[in-house]
Write an enzyme that holds these catalytic residues in place. Structure first.
Site, PDB file in Angstrom:
ATOM      1  N   TYR A   1      -8.476 -18.739 -24.509  1.00 28.47           N
ATOM      2  CA  TYR A   1      -8.835 -19.181 -23.163  1.00 28.47           C
ATOM      3  C   TYR A   1      -8.510 -18.119 -22.121  1.00 28.47           C
ATOM      4  O   TYR A   1      -9.322 -17.815 -21.240  1.00 28.47           O
ATOM      5  CB  TYR A   1      -8.084 -20.480 -22.874  1.00 28.47           C
ATOM      6  CG  TYR A   1      -8.315 -21.083 -21.517  1.00 28.47           C
ATOM      7  CD1 TYR A   1      -9.492 -21.765 -21.235  1.00 28.47           C
ATOM      8  CD2 TYR A   1      -7.339 -21.018 -20.524  1.00 28.47           C
ATOM      9  CE1 TYR A   1      -9.698 -22.352 -19.989  1.00 28.47           C
ATOM     10  CE2 TYR A   1      -7.537 -21.605 -19.283  1.00 28.47           C
ATOM     11  CZ  TYR A   1      -8.712 -22.269 -19.022  1.00 28.47           C
ATOM     12  OH  TYR A   1      -8.905 -22.842 -17.800  1.00 28.47           O
TER      13      TYR A   1
ATOM     14  N   LYS B   1     -11.207 -16.192 -19.702  1.00 34.95           N
ATOM     15  CA  LYS B   1     -11.126 -16.283 -18.240  1.00 34.95           C
ATOM     16  C   LYS B   1     -10.883 -14.908 -17.613  1.00 34.95           C
ATOM     17  O   LYS B   1     -11.394 -14.623 -16.513  1.00 34.95           O
ATOM     18  CB  LYS B   1     -10.017 -17.251 -17.835  1.00 34.95           C
ATOM     19  CG  LYS B   1     -10.325 -18.707 -18.177  1.00 34.95           C
ATOM     20  CD  LYS B   1     -11.614 -19.190 -17.533  1.00 34.95           C
ATOM     21  CE  LYS B   1     -11.794 -20.689 -17.654  1.00 34.95           C
ATOM     22  NZ  LYS B   1     -13.080 -21.155 -17.090  1.00 34.95           N
TER      23      LYS B   1
END
Length: 303
Positions: free
Chosen positions: A158, A162
């Site tokens: 993640y 991002k």
């Protein structure tokens, strides 16, 4: 005060069946935009459209899993077929597969990167192709995260996705300027399925959901933590003409806090005539560039 009016604009919001995405879609519609709601859950998408239209807004649903080029093109086509154009692309869709590095599988990594990073890329590419063809500029608003800015335990996949999204925004700020298209990332801190599992936040989120108890100032101001609706105003601003001069930025929002994240930059520099041997780096490190190392990781809530 500047009036933010999106009348005549058409927006796609991915992952907007619930949570942050739903708050974004409702806010955009309330400002006058026609919205394409997207989710993999057909029932959630239909309910989101019902909520928006019940409030007097315009919305249609496109049920498709974000990631592939085909999905991105279907979203853009839905906007054009339903409303004749596309002015705003908000990429919010995402999933989590949290595990520490040594337990994270290829499937865990690939699934998160596919939806967050590739899904942002394919949706923005398809949107930009349409915006450039129709002329008149456009707005790209993508979802970043504090994890992508600082890293977070158990979120290799993640955080990497991002961080990549933030880098793409800075690149698109350069590439899209001539066409009048802005690109910015929102870095939200809000009560979501992920943050409600954090022990410091959980009782406050439960009290809000159960009894409607507002978050205290220690959360809203101290931690910059609020509801999805607290984030939506920033997204609507970035989608508007009022934000025509804002691009390539990562903007934080949560609770009562609005912030601008810095871009990576050199913070300390040293020089050595003839270059740096391993021994020279070892000698210089503790007294030059390594004297005050950079922090990393999302700080624990201080309530």
């Amino acid at each position: 005060m500047t009036h933010v009016d999106l009348s005549g604009k058409v927006a796609v919001v991915t992952g907007s069946g619930r949570g942050l995405g739903l708050a974004y879609a409702r806010s955009l519609a309330a400002a006058g935009a026609a919205v394409v709601v997207n989710d993999v859950d057909a029932d959630a998408a239909v309910e989101a459209v019902r909520l928006i239209t019940a409030d007097g807004g315009r919305a249609v649903a496109e049920v498709v899993p974000v990631g592939s080029t085909e999905a991105a093109e279907a979203l853009v086509a839905r906007a054009v077929d339903s409303y004749g154009r596309l002015d705003v692309m908000v990429t919010n869709a995402g999933i989590l597969r949290d595990r520490v590095l040594w337990k994270m599988t290829d499937e865990d990594f690939d699934a998160v990167v596919e939806v967050h990073l590739r899904g942002t890329f394919t949706c923005v590419r398809a949107a930009v192709e349409r915006m450039r063809a129709q002329g008149g500029g456009g707005r790209i608003v993508v979802a970043g995260s504090p994890a992508g800015q600082r890293g977070n335990f158990g979120q290799t996949n993640y955080a990497a996705a991002k961080a990549g999204i933030a880098a793409m925004v800075r690149t698109w700020g350069l590439e899209l300027a001539k066409a009048g298209i802005t690109a910015n990332a929102v870095i939200p801190v809000a009560a979501t399925a992920m943050t409600k599992t954090i022990p410091a936040f959980a009782p406050h989120v439960e009290a809000l959901e159960r009894d409607g108890v507002a978050f205290p100032d220690s959360l809203r101001k101290g931690e910059g933590f609020g509801t999805p609706e607290d984030v939506a105003g920033l997204v609507t601003f970035l989608a508007s003409d009022a934000a025509a001069g804002v691009t390539g930025q990562c903007v934080g929002v949560g609770g009562d806090r609005l912030s601008l994240w810095s871009h990576p930059r050199e913070v300390s520099v040293a020089y050595a005539d003839g270059g740096w041997s391993a021994e020279a780096v070892a000698a210089a490190w503790p007294v030059t560039v390594g004297r005050v190392p950079e922090t990393f990781g999302i700080p624990a809530p201080q309530l």
